[in-house]
Design a protein around this motif. Sequence first.
Motif, PDB file in Angstrom:
ATOM      1  N   GLU A   1       0.309 -27.383  -8.266  1.00 30.85           N
ATOM      2  CA  GLU A   1       0.716 -28.767  -8.372  1.00 30.85           C
ATOM      3  C   GLU A   1       1.180 -29.066  -9.798  1.00 30.85           C
ATOM      4  O   GLU A   1       0.656 -28.506 -10.767  1.00 30.85           O
ATOM      5  N   ASP A   2       2.141 -29.967  -9.924  1.00 33.36           N
ATOM      6  CA  ASP A   2       2.621 -30.433 -11.224  1.00 33.36           C
ATOM      7  C   ASP A   2       2.017 -31.813 -11.475  1.00 33.36           C
ATOM      8  O   ASP A   2       2.583 -32.831 -11.061  1.00 33.36           O
ATOM      9  N   ILE A   3       0.876 -31.844 -12.131  1.00 29.13           N
ATOM     10  CA  ILE A   3       0.152 -33.099 -12.301  1.00 29.13           C
ATOM     11  C   ILE A   3       0.891 -34.067 -13.218  1.00 29.13           C
ATOM     12  O   ILE A   3       1.024 -35.258 -12.884  1.00 29.13           O
ATOM     13  N   PRO A   4       1.392 -33.655 -14.396  1.00 29.83           N
ATOM     14  CA  PRO A   4       2.138 -34.620 -15.227  1.00 29.83           C
ATOM     15  C   PRO A   4       3.333 -35.234 -14.501  1.00 29.83           C
ATOM     16  O   PRO A   4       3.577 -36.443 -14.616  1.00 29.83           O
ATOM     17  N   ALA A   5       4.077 -34.426 -13.761  1.00 29.72           N
ATOM     18  CA  ALA A   5       5.217 -34.966 -13.018  1.00 29.72           C
ATOM     19  C   ALA A   5       4.760 -35.921 -11.923  1.00 29.72           C
ATOM     20  O   ALA A   5       5.425 -36.930 -11.644  1.00 29.72           O
ATOM     21  N   THR A   6       3.630 -35.615 -11.303  1.00 27.01           N
ATOM     22  CA  THR A   6       3.089 -36.503 -10.268  1.00 27.01           C
ATOM     23  C   THR A   6       2.731 -37.860 -10.851  1.00 27.01           C
ATOM     24  O   THR A   6       3.061 -38.909 -10.281  1.00 27.01           O
ATOM     25  N   VAL A   7       2.043 -37.863 -11.994  1.00 25.14           N
ATOM     26  CA  VAL A   7       1.643 -39.121 -12.639  1.00 25.14           C
ATOM     27  C   VAL A   7       2.880 -39.967 -12.949  1.00 25.14           C
ATOM     28  O   VAL A   7       2.914 -41.179 -12.654  1.00 25.14           O
ATOM     29  N   LYS A   8       3.904 -39.364 -13.516  1.00 21.15           N
ATOM     30  CA  LYS A   8       5.117 -40.115 -13.848  1.00 21.15           C
ATOM     31  C   LYS A   8       5.794 -40.660 -12.590  1.00 21.15           C
ATOM     32  O   LYS A   8       6.264 -41.805 -12.561  1.00 21.15           O
ATOM     33  N   ALA A   9       5.863 -39.844 -11.531  1.00 15.70           N
ATOM     34  CA  ALA A   9       6.526 -40.276 -10.302  1.00 15.70           C
ATOM     35  C   ALA A   9       5.769 -41.422  -9.630  1.00 15.70           C
ATOM     36  O   ALA A   9       6.381 -42.357  -9.097  1.00 15.70           O
ATOM     37  N   VAL A  10       4.450 -41.351  -9.638  1.00 12.89           N
ATOM     38  CA  VAL A  10       3.651 -42.427  -9.042  1.00 12.89           C
ATOM     39  C   VAL A  10       3.859 -43.729  -9.810  1.00 12.89           C
ATOM     40  O   VAL A  10       4.043 -44.797  -9.215  1.00 12.89           O
ATOM     41  N   GLU A  11       3.847 -43.661 -11.122  1.00 11.87           N
ATOM     42  CA  GLU A  11       4.048 -44.875 -11.921  1.00 11.87           C
ATOM     43  C   GLU A  11       5.439 -45.463 -11.688  1.00 11.87           C
ATOM     44  O   GLU A  11       5.593 -46.693 -11.588  1.00 11.87           O
ATOM     45  N   ARG A  12       6.457 -44.605 -11.576  1.00 11.37           N
ATOM     46  CA  ARG A  12       7.802 -45.106 -11.282  1.00 11.37           C
ATOM     47  C   ARG A  12       7.851 -45.789  -9.921  1.00 11.37           C
ATOM     48  O   ARG A  12       8.469 -46.844  -9.761  1.00 11.37           O
ATOM     49  N   PHE A  13       7.204 -45.171  -8.927  1.00 13.96           N
ATOM     50  CA  PHE A  13       7.252 -45.718  -7.567  1.00 13.96           C
ATOM     51  C   PHE A  13       6.541 -47.058  -7.489  1.00 13.96           C
ATOM     52  O   PHE A  13       6.947 -47.948  -6.718  1.00 13.96           O
ATOM     53  N   HIS A  14       5.485 -47.230  -8.263  1.00 11.57           N
ATOM     54  CA  HIS A  14       4.654 -48.432  -8.136  1.00 11.57           C
ATOM     55  C   HIS A  14       5.007 -49.537  -9.131  1.00 11.57           C
ATOM     56  O   HIS A  14       4.440 -50.631  -9.025  1.00 11.57           O
ATOM     57  N   HIS A  15       5.946 -49.313 -10.037  1.00 10.09           N
ATOM     58  CA  HIS A  15       6.180 -50.340 -11.060  1.00 10.09           C
ATOM     59  C   HIS A  15       6.836 -51.589 -10.471  1.00 10.09           C
ATOM     60  O   HIS A  15       6.659 -52.691 -10.989  1.00 10.09           O
ATOM     61  N   ASN A  16       7.589 -51.463  -9.382  1.00  6.77           N
ATOM     62  CA  ASN A  16       8.184 -52.635  -8.713  1.00  6.77           C
ATOM     63  C   ASN A  16       7.602 -52.795  -7.307  1.00  6.77           C
ATOM     64  O   ASN A  16       8.307 -53.056  -6.341  1.00  6.77           O
ATOM     65  N   TRP A  17       6.306 -52.631  -7.228  1.00  7.96           N
ATOM     66  CA  TRP A  17       5.598 -52.604  -5.941  1.00  7.96           C
ATOM     67  C   TRP A  17       5.837 -53.867  -5.119  1.00  7.96           C
ATOM     68  O   TRP A  17       6.116 -53.795  -3.919  1.00  7.96           O
ATOM     69  N   ASP A  18       5.710 -55.024  -5.718  1.00 15.69           N
ATOM     70  CA  ASP A  18       5.832 -56.278  -4.964  1.00 15.69           C
ATOM     71  C   ASP A  18       7.209 -56.394  -4.314  1.00 15.69           C
ATOM     72  O   ASP A  18       7.330 -56.842  -3.164  1.00 15.69           O
TER      73      ASP A  18
END
Length: 317
Positions: free
Chosen positions: A73-90
């Motif tokens: 697994e690529d943990i740093p890439a996962t963290v960045k991707a999750v934050e990008r996906f959730h920054h405009n959650w609403d």
Amino acid sequence: MKTIVAYVSAHGFGHWAQMSPVLDALHRTDPDVRIVMRTALPRDVLEARSRFPFELMPGQVDVGVIQRDAVNEDIPATVKAVERFHHNWDEQVEQEAGFLRETGAGLVVSDIAPLAFAAAAHAGIPSIGLASIDWHAIYTPLFPQGHFSLDQIAAAHRACNLLLALPLGMPMPSFPRQKRIGLIARQSDTSRHELRQRLGYADDDRLALVMFGGSGMPPFRMDVLAEMTGWRFMMPALPAGDIPTNVRAMPDGSDMAELIRAADVIVCKPGYGIVSEAWRAERPLVYVPRPAFPEYPYLSGWLRSNAPSCELDREAL
């Protein structure tokens, strides 16, 4: 017409292995049900495991875990991707709720995209989860407590009307309403002899199915397989270069349940789909460990207790 919108994570194929038998059973029970698929999985992957008509509305519905390769697994890439996906959650929840209203959804089923539960609640539509893992449990070790992504996922899980929790899985405490259910797995009804004939193998050939999911194959020495006389090997795709005569690629559009039934042993990384379908077909597993993935201890523990299996360390592979 009754409409069900099914959200399926594109993290590997195990989520679709769980969802497809359920949708197939729903369609057999009521052929008039309309099934709309919301997923980033490609159509050919969906069609390979489906026996029912569906409409596909493609799109990313979650992040999952980013893989460097089949077993890392690529943990740093996962963290960045999750934050990008959730920054405009609403905004995403609002748009998805509008999609559900326009589609005429009467029920949302998700494995296991949190966006589905949040959007369904916003649209006033009931939702059901189906899973053996969830992203809140997977991401909790990766983010500080109170991180906005974790809070958004936890709120979405609280909005889920009911989680159907499968065996082989990890605890999923962020869902307040849960019901544990039995194993869901496809099984081929075709005889092993007929499957072998169709694939071009004799009944007495010793056949190993080498399958590591949608993230490619881990590195190993292909040439050594030629020395394993009496064994045949089948893999999803073959690399360039010299290939031993006892190694073949899987036919395009293969039914995984049929390949598993035809094989003598499965060499794989452990995930819900391959483990459950091999168990149903009574086929042993040789599996490569994934110690960094939080689901792994539960899968390997279940295998050691319940199934003919053997862990193969990466150096030995």
